[in-house]
Design a protein around this motif. Structure first.
Motif, PDB file in Angstrom:
ATOM      1  N   MET A 281       0.820  -1.288   0.071  1.00  0.00           N
ATOM      2  CA  MET A 281       0.077   0.060  -0.111  1.00  0.00           C
ATOM      3  C   MET A 281       0.957   1.088   0.150  1.00  0.00           C
ATOM      4  SD  MET A 281      -0.947  -0.877   3.719  1.00  0.00           S
ATOM      5  CE  MET A 281      -0.219  -2.550   3.566  1.00  0.00           C
ATOM      6  N   ALA A 282       0.592   2.369  -0.571  1.00  0.00           N
ATOM      7  CA  ALA A 282       1.345   3.498  -0.541  1.00  0.00           C
ATOM      8  C   ALA A 282       0.488   4.801  -1.031  1.00  0.00           C
ATOM      9  CB  ALA A 282       2.377   3.463  -1.750  1.00  0.00           C
ATOM     10  N   LEU A 283       0.914   6.111  -0.496  1.00  0.00           N
ATOM     11  CA  LEU A 283       0.280   7.187  -1.024  1.00  0.00           C
ATOM     12  C   LEU A 283       1.523   8.147  -1.362  1.00  0.00           C
ATOM     13  CD1 LEU A 283      -1.771   9.015   1.502  1.00  0.00           C
ATOM     14  CD2 LEU A 283       0.063   7.333   1.883  1.00  0.00           C
ATOM     15  N   ALA A 284       1.174   9.177  -2.066  1.00  0.00           N
ATOM     16  CA  ALA A 284       2.360  10.144  -2.056  1.00  0.00           C
ATOM     17  C   ALA A 284       2.860  10.925  -0.684  1.00  0.00           C
ATOM     18  CB  ALA A 284       1.777  11.287  -3.193  1.00  0.00           C
ATOM     19  N   PRO A 285       3.792  11.196  -0.458  1.00  0.00           N
ATOM     20  CA  PRO A 285       4.285  11.621   0.843  1.00  0.00           C
ATOM     21  C   PRO A 285       3.491  12.932   1.258  1.00  0.00           C
ATOM     22  CG  PRO A 285       6.384  11.045  -0.279  1.00  0.00           C
ATOM     23  CD  PRO A 285       4.925  11.074  -1.139  1.00  0.00           C
ATOM     24  N   GLU A 286       3.169  13.816   0.164  1.00  0.00           N
ATOM     25  CA  GLU A 286       2.788  14.912   0.806  1.00  0.00           C
ATOM     26  C   GLU A 286       1.322  14.904   1.003  1.00  0.00           C
ATOM     27  OE1 GLU A 286       4.116  14.183  -2.137  1.00  0.00           O
ATOM     28  OE2 GLU A 286       2.561  14.515  -3.970  1.00  0.00           O
ATOM     29  N   LYS A 287       0.515  13.691   0.591  1.00  0.00           N
ATOM     30  CA  LYS A 287      -0.860  13.220   0.773  1.00  0.00           C
ATOM     31  C   LYS A 287      -0.962  13.017   2.203  1.00  0.00           C
ATOM     32  CE  LYS A 287      -3.881  13.277  -1.737  1.00  0.00           C
ATOM     33  NZ  LYS A 287      -4.147  12.421  -2.987  1.00  0.00           N
ATOM     34  N   GLY A 288       0.012  12.472   3.084  1.00  0.00           N
ATOM     35  CA  GLY A 288      -0.401  11.882   4.276  1.00  0.00           C
ATOM     36  C   GLY A 288       0.403  10.476   4.587  1.00  0.00           C
ATOM     37  N   ARG A 289       0.101   9.803   5.575  1.00  0.00           N
ATOM     38  CA  ARG A 289       0.743   8.679   6.040  1.00  0.00           C
ATOM     39  C   ARG A 289      -0.350   7.542   6.158  1.00  0.00           C
ATOM     40  NH1 ARG A 289       0.940   7.356  11.224  1.00  0.00           N
ATOM     41  NH2 ARG A 289      -0.263   8.869  12.659  1.00  0.00           N
ATOM     42  N   LEU A 290       0.434   6.347   6.285  1.00  0.00           N
ATOM     43  CA  LEU A 290      -0.476   5.064   6.537  1.00  0.00           C
ATOM     44  C   LEU A 290      -0.979   4.992   7.824  1.00  0.00           C
ATOM     45  CD1 LEU A 290       1.527   2.611   4.215  1.00  0.00           C
ATOM     46  CD2 LEU A 290      -0.762   3.498   3.621  1.00  0.00           C
ATOM     47  N   LEU A 291      -2.320   4.745   8.145  1.00  0.00           N
ATOM     48  CA  LEU A 291      -2.650   4.680   9.463  1.00  0.00           C
ATOM     49  C   LEU A 291      -2.721   3.092   9.988  1.00  0.00           C
ATOM     50  CD1 LEU A 291      -5.651   7.242   9.560  1.00  0.00           C
ATOM     51  CD2 LEU A 291      -3.184   7.405  10.504  1.00  0.00           C
ATOM     52  N   ASN A 292      -3.406   2.322   9.171  1.00  0.00           N
ATOM     53  CA  ASN A 292      -3.400   1.026   9.589  1.00  0.00           C
ATOM     54  C   ASN A 292      -4.040   0.108   8.201  1.00  0.00           C
ATOM     55  OD1 ASN A 292      -6.493   0.682   8.902  1.00  0.00           O
ATOM     56  ND2 ASN A 292      -6.662   2.314  10.751  1.00  0.00           N
ATOM     57  N   ALA A 293      -3.462  -1.304   8.513  1.00  0.00           N
ATOM     58  CA  ALA A 293      -3.830  -2.014   7.375  1.00  0.00           C
ATOM     59  C   ALA A 293      -4.691  -3.180   8.004  1.00  0.00           C
ATOM     60  CB  ALA A 293      -2.462  -2.606   6.557  1.00  0.00           C
ATOM     61  N   SER A 294      -5.413  -3.979   7.308  1.00  0.00           N
ATOM     62  CA  SER A 294      -6.234  -5.147   7.938  1.00  0.00           C
ATOM     63  C   SER A 294      -6.632  -6.089   6.858  1.00  0.00           C
ATOM     64  CB  SER A 294      -7.263  -4.661   8.728  1.00  0.00           C
ATOM     65  OG  SER A 294      -8.391  -4.100   7.903  1.00  0.00           O
ATOM     66  N   VAL A 295      -6.872  -7.215   7.344  1.00  0.00           N
ATOM     67  CA  VAL A 295      -7.186  -8.363   6.346  1.00  0.00           C
ATOM     68  C   VAL A 295      -8.654  -9.249   6.885  1.00  0.00           C
ATOM     69  CG1 VAL A 295      -6.683 -10.342   5.104  1.00  0.00           C
ATOM     70  CG2 VAL A 295      -5.011  -8.732   5.813  1.00  0.00           C
ATOM     71  N   GLU A 296      -9.614  -9.052   6.099  1.00  0.00           N
ATOM     72  CA  GLU A 296     -10.725  -9.898   6.837  1.00  0.00           C
ATOM     73  C   GLU A 296     -10.686 -11.223   5.808  1.00  0.00           C
ATOM     74  OE1 GLU A 296     -13.283  -5.756   7.407  1.00  0.00           O
ATOM     75  OE2 GLU A 296     -14.146  -7.039   6.263  1.00  0.00           O
ATOM     76  N   ALA A 297     -10.813 -12.428   6.572  1.00  0.00           N
ATOM     77  CA  ALA A 297     -11.040 -13.712   5.941  1.00  0.00           C
ATOM     78  C   ALA A 297     -12.296 -14.063   6.266  1.00  0.00           C
ATOM     79  CB  ALA A 297     -10.150 -14.615   6.649  1.00  0.00           C
TER      80      ALA A 297
ATOM     81  N   SER B 173      -3.970   8.847   6.365  1.00  0.00           N
ATOM     82  CA  SER B 173      -4.204  10.141   7.141  1.00  0.00           C
ATOM     83  C   SER B 173      -5.127  10.740   6.067  1.00  0.00           C
ATOM     84  CB  SER B 173      -3.009  10.495   7.671  1.00  0.00           C
ATOM     85  OG  SER B 173      -2.042  10.859   6.773  1.00  0.00           O
ATOM     86  N   SER B 174      -5.002  10.702   5.102  1.00  0.00           N
ATOM     87  CA  SER B 174      -5.613  11.774   4.024  1.00  0.00           C
ATOM     88  C   SER B 174      -7.307  11.392   4.105  1.00  0.00           C
ATOM     89  CB  SER B 174      -5.107  11.317   2.670  1.00  0.00           C
ATOM     90  OG  SER B 174      -5.395   9.952   2.243  1.00  0.00           O
ATOM     91  N   GLY B 175      -7.692  10.286   4.632  1.00  0.00           N
ATOM     92  CA  GLY B 175      -8.925   9.960   4.749  1.00  0.00           C
ATOM     93  C   GLY B 175      -9.359   9.026   3.791  1.00  0.00           C
ATOM     94  N   GLU B 176      -8.275   8.510   2.937  1.00  0.00           N
ATOM     95  CA  GLU B 176      -8.389   7.558   1.980  1.00  0.00           C
ATOM     96  C   GLU B 176      -8.706   6.030   2.463  1.00  0.00           C
ATOM     97  OE1 GLU B 176      -6.780   8.960  -2.166  1.00  0.00           O
ATOM     98  OE2 GLU B 176      -5.243   9.294  -0.152  1.00  0.00           O
ATOM     99  N   THR B 177      -9.530   5.199   1.808  1.00  0.00           N
ATOM    100  CA  THR B 177      -9.573   3.800   2.183  1.00  0.00           C
ATOM    101  C   THR B 177      -9.175   3.127   0.929  1.00  0.00           C
ATOM    102  OG1 THR B 177     -10.753   4.040   4.256  1.00  0.00           O
ATOM    103  CG2 THR B 177     -10.737   1.874   3.280  1.00  0.00           C
ATOM    104  N   VAL B 178      -8.621   1.916   0.798  1.00  0.00           N
ATOM    105  CA  VAL B 178      -8.457   1.268  -0.465  1.00  0.00           C
ATOM    106  C   VAL B 178      -8.759  -0.357   0.028  1.00  0.00           C
ATOM    107  CG1 VAL B 178      -6.905   2.529  -1.988  1.00  0.00           C
ATOM    108  CG2 VAL B 178      -5.805   1.107  -0.300  1.00  0.00           C
ATOM    109  N   THR B 179      -9.218  -1.120  -0.732  1.00  0.00           N
ATOM    110  CA  THR B 179      -9.416  -2.276  -0.415  1.00  0.00           C
ATOM    111  C   THR B 179      -8.980  -3.352  -1.815  1.00  0.00           C
ATOM    112  OG1 THR B 179     -11.750  -2.600  -1.524  1.00  0.00           O
ATOM    113  CG2 THR B 179     -11.446  -2.179   0.694  1.00  0.00           C
ATOM    114  N   TYR B 180      -8.537  -4.443  -1.441  1.00  0.00           N
ATOM    115  CA  TYR B 180      -8.159  -5.497  -2.321  1.00  0.00           C
ATOM    116  C   TYR B 180      -8.637  -6.887  -2.010  1.00  0.00           C
ATOM    117  CZ  TYR B 180      -5.094  -6.779  -6.110  1.00  0.00           C
ATOM    118  OH  TYR B 180      -4.581  -7.275  -7.489  1.00  0.00           O
ATOM    119  N   GLN B 181      -9.505  -7.326  -3.146  1.00  0.00           N
ATOM    120  CA  GLN B 181      -9.982  -8.854  -2.903  1.00  0.00           C
ATOM    121  C   GLN B 181      -9.070  -9.816  -3.488  1.00  0.00           C
ATOM    122  OE1 GLN B 181     -13.110  -8.601  -1.316  1.00  0.00           O
ATOM    123  NE2 GLN B 181     -13.124 -10.866  -1.068  1.00  0.00           N
TER     124      GLN B 181
END
Lengths: 330, 136
Positions: free
Chosen positions: A62-78, A154-162
């Motif tokens: 996972m990644a975003l541009a440094p100026e956009k913010g930082r990663l807060l958390n990552a999780s996996v739902e099985a 921290s930018s408020g964005e959320t991404v998911t991957y199935q």
């Protein structure tokens, strides 16, 4: 003569035109990377039958541009909660010049609650690749399991991957059981365990094979697995405990070195379908003169179980180490 | 007129070049070349267990006059599932083909295979006679 020259001219001209018509001028420009939070995932475990108790491993990036913010958390739902040992790495890995994986801690160790495993980032980073290790639970046997990877920034964005679904095998697996001649020599397919005569006499209906080691002059016998119902010629010197008389069907094979049974070696796998399709019509009641890496297809008398017994090791001292895959037919 | 001759010659060369092989080596229904060889015999014989190991206790005795193959198999061999392997003289073939394990358990009625020569004109039936090694 003039006609020939004309034909040649037009042929060459046509060829040149054809070739040049494909060449278009493209001006290459560097693509601009997206600055939004984005993610990707690969399955690290090679294709194989997924067996309860084994792991499926993924790498989630996972990644975003440094100026956009930082990663807060990552999780996996099985879709089915993983067994003990399921975790999401709290280290992000890179490969150094020596080819070794180097981990950098990015948060606290993951916490798994039911079907969800989560890592909270404690360092300021805009990119990470976390590994996910899913231990296949008993509840998943014969079912499909899928995974949803989620990252928040921290930018408020959320991404998911199935990922998935992945079919979990019905078969069971047990590795490295040691049997010994005239001692722990009674094997139960139903229990996937070996017993001595005393223990076997308490569960005679469960005993499907007898291991014996005999050096008989003039014939090749040595290490053998024999059905209790085989003729006495194949059980020399064996007095079966009372009630041990199951008629197990056996097909001896060679070169079928299942990676799960051969402890990570070789690249072959036995899957559920192999148990369903194996034909025991011409099977026998014994397998003698066994060597390391021999295999035995087995079917219990009541036809409830089919199994593949792999010989990991034999010893001239009358010892044999085996691993088994077992499939329940009904 | 000259053009007609040239075209006819070119066509003749093409036809001849494509049909040349089939004149010399016709092919049978299995896609195998039919040659001029009339030799027709078994040169070697092997018998394998389901674990692909030989079950012979000694070399097979091949009698090309009587057209028999005598094989003694190891004590304990499962006669119901054995894979015979024939080595034949050059260009010969076997009928029927061996495509699966063979059940040899009926020792009173030995199995037979026919060897067909390279020219497909000579056919010889070979009988495989199995005996089982006894405990000394």
């Amino acid at each position: 003569m003039r006609t020939i020259y004309l034909v040649l001219f037009w042929l060459i001209a046509g060829g040149v035109l054809l070739l040049s018509s494909c060449a278009e001028d493209f001006e290459y420009t560097l693509p601009e990377a997206s600055t939004a939070l984005q993610n990707d995932c690969i399955k690290r475990t090679p294709p194989q039958p997924y067996v309860v108790g084994n792991s499926i491993q993924f790498a989630y990036a996972m990644a975003l541009a440094p100026e956009k913010g930082r990663l807060l958390n990552a999780s996996v739902e099985a879709s089915i909660a993983g067994a003990d040992g399921t975790y999401l790495e709290h280290r992000t890995f890179y490969t150094n010049s020596a080819g070794n994986d180097v981990g950098i801690v990015i948060g606290e160790p993951s916490v798994t609650v039911d079907y969800k495993t989560e890592v909270v980032f404690t360092v300021d980073t805009c990119a990470a690749t976390l590994r996910y290790n899913y231990v296949i639970p008993e509840e998943a046997r014969g079912k499909q399991v899928s995974f949803k990877f989620i990252a928040n920034a921290s930018s408020g964005e959320t991404v998911t991957y199935q990922m998935g679904p992945y079919q979990i095998a019905k078969m069971e697996l047990k590795r490295e059981m040691v049997l010994s001649n005239s001692n722990v020599c009674y094997f139960s397919i139903a229990d996937m365990a070996a017993y001595n005569a005393g223990a076997a006499s308490e569960i005679p209906g469960n005993i499907d094979l007898v291991y014996l080691f005999r050096r008989i002059p003039g014939i090749s016998f040595e290490h053998a697995f024999v059905s209790p119902a085989a003729p006495q010629d194949f059980l020399p010197g064996v007095t079966l405990p009372s009630g041990v008389n199951n008629d197990t069907r056996i097909i001896k094979t060679w070169g079928l070195r299942d990676q799960h049974l051969a402890l990570g070696r070789w690249g072959e796998f036995i899957d559920d379908v192999d148990f369903e399709e194996i034909d025991f019509t011409n099977a026998t009641k014994y397998a003698i003169n066994l060597r390391g890496e021999n295999g035995l297809w087995l079917e219990t008398e009541d036809k409830k179980y089919r199994a593949y017994l792999y010989v990991n090791m034999i010893s001239p001292a009358g010892l044999i180490a085996v691993s088994i895959k077992r499939y329940t037919m009904y | 007129m000259k053009n007609y001759i040239k075209i006819s010659l070119a066509l003749a060369i093409i036809v001849l070049s494509t049909s040349n092989c089939s004149w010399e080596y016709p092919i049978d229904k299995d896609g195998l070349l039919i040659t001029e060889r009339a030799e027709c015999y078994v040169s070697n014989f092997e018998l394998l267990d389901t674990d692909h190991r030989t079950v012979r206790s000694r070399s097979a005795i091949i009698d090309t006059i009587e057209q028999t193959i005598d094989v003694e198999v190891l004590w304990g061999t499962n006669l119901k599932s054995l894979w015979p392997q024939f080595s034949l003289v050059t260009d010969a073939k076997l009928d029927p083909k061996i495509t699966d394990y063979v059940n040899f358990s009926d020792l009173e009625n030995p199995k037979q295979w026919t060897v067909v020569s390279g020219n497909r004109q000579v056919r010889k039936d070979y009988t495989v006679i199995i005996s089982v090694q006894q405990i000394p």
